[in-house]
Design an enzyme around this catalytic site. Structure first.
Site, short mmCIF file in Angstrom:
data_model
loop_
_atom_site.label_atom_id
_atom_site.label_comp_id
_atom_site.label_asym_id
_atom_site.label_seq_id
_atom_site.Cartn_x
_atom_site.Cartn_y
_atom_site.Cartn_z
N SER A 185 0.83 -1.19 0.00
CA SER A 185 0.00 0.00 0.00
C SER A 185 0.87 1.26 0.00
O SER A 185 1.67 1.46 -0.92
CB SER A 185 -0.98 -0.05 1.18
OG SER A 185 -1.99 0.90 1.05
N ASP A 229 -10.12 -3.35 -5.68
CA ASP A 229 -9.31 -2.30 -5.06
C ASP A 229 -9.12 -1.19 -6.09
O ASP A 229 -8.68 -1.46 -7.21
CB ASP A 229 -7.95 -2.90 -4.66
CG ASP A 229 -7.00 -1.91 -4.00
OD1 ASP A 229 -7.29 -0.70 -4.00
OD2 ASP A 229 -5.96 -2.36 -3.50
N HIS A 258 -8.18 -4.71 -0.83
CA HIS A 258 -7.03 -4.02 -0.25
C HIS A 258 -6.85 -4.45 1.21
O HIS A 258 -7.82 -4.59 1.95
CB HIS A 258 -7.25 -2.51 -0.32
CG HIS A 258 -6.01 -1.71 -0.10
ND1 HIS A 258 -5.11 -1.44 -1.11
CD2 HIS A 258 -5.51 -1.14 1.02
CE1 HIS A 258 -4.11 -0.73 -0.62
NE2 HIS A 258 -4.33 -0.54 0.67
#
Length: 313
Positions: A156, A250, A280
């Site tokens: 991320s 996502d 995610h």
């Protein structure tokens, strides 16, 4: 409107519901302190412990004006082929050494490579480029204190930092030998692809991304700055072999595809895989969700291969 009841299986829904019970979908409406408390509690609840023979030691990298906390994971029978620098996720606002502690321990346990987790400075106390500067300081520290090849890894927000470091260190004598990016946000085109089709995805929606991005930038327009958005770079040549793993459900998934394509067009090595039906943050579901378990194995295999200078793609 995307039909997530069709895309997402029962195990993943159970993971989403458990996550939401600790960290509700509207958490960005809370204060930063409340968000961090909720996130930290969620990470504690999902912590799965250390594999046998893995130990960790917490220390710090001293810079001119502050210390960067790090945690080093070592297996009793180490593989010295590579050193992994790991940058954690959390939207640049959340997380630290505890939030991804078990992920780093398992990465160490399953590859044998020493893993160093980097606790970079967070927003809003420290806007861009503070996190990037700390990520770079960690690379310089590793390059100057260890003779093993350096492999960059992150999820991320941490995937963003790993990529930014890879771009910034191409001419370095100890340039990284590879990077493995897990559902990274790389600054892609928000008017197309997954940013549109998965704008309202469970676990991460466009509203969340806008919240994180605005605070990280401190109100500035940094869309053209590759230290903020690696996809904004004008040159993708000379990058280390790159593996990007994204989640289908996502908004960030298209960044992986765009990044792969940019590296391939510049003559480099890049592999992108979009994990079917995953969301995610699925790393926390790697022990309860079959698809996440399989994906984590692919991530481990990618780290293993790149650490040995292999390219199985």
């Amino acid at each position: 409107m995307t039909d997530y009841s069709r895309l997402i299986d029962a195990e993943t829904w159970a993971f989403i519901e458990r996550t939401n019970s600790f960290y509700p979908p509207d958490t960005i409406d809370y204060t930063i302190d409340q968000q961090r408390a909720l996130y930290d509690r969620m990470c504690r609840e999902f912590h799965s412990g250390y594999p046998d023979a893995v130990s960790a030691k917490t220390g710090a990298i001293e810079t001119a004006d502050h210390a960067i906390p790090i945690r080093t994971y070592r297996r009793a029978d180490p593989d010295r082929s590579a050193l992994v620098l790991y940058y954690h996720g959390g939207g640049f606002i959340l997380g630290g050494l505890e939030s991804h502690d078990d992920v780093c321990a398992e990465l160490n346990g399953r590859t044998g490579y020493e893993v160093v987790a980097v606790d970079y400075r967070l927003v809003p106390e420290h806007v861009h480029p503070a996190a990037f500067d700390d990520a770079m300081s960690a690379f310089e520290w590793a390059a100057g204190s260890d003779d093993r090849p350096i492999l960059l890894c992150g999820d991320s927000a941490g995937g963003n930092l790993a990529a930014a470091v890879a771009h910034a260190t191409r001419g370095h004598p100890r340039a990284p030998i590879g990077q493995v990016l897990i559902y990274p946000g790389l600054g892609g085109d928000v008017t197309r692809g997954s940013y549109v089709t998965h704008a309202e995805a469970p676990m991460l929606a466009m509203r969340d991304l806008q919240f994180y991005g605005n605070r990280r930038a401190g109100g500035a327009d940094l869309a053209a700055d590759p230290t903020y958005a690696p996809l904004a770079d004008t040159d993708f040549s000379g990058l280390a072999p790159t593996v990007v793993i994204t989640a289908e459900c996502d908004p960030l998934s298209s960044d992986g595809e765009a990044y792969r394509d940019a590296i391939l067009a510049a003559g480099g090595k890049a592999h992108w895989r979009e994990e079917e039906g995953l969301v995610h943050g699925y790393l926390r579901g790697r022990h309860t969700v079959g698809r996440a378990r399989d994906s984590f194995t692919r991530i481990v295999d990618a780290v293993k291969a790149l650490g040995k200078g292999e390219w199985p793609y």
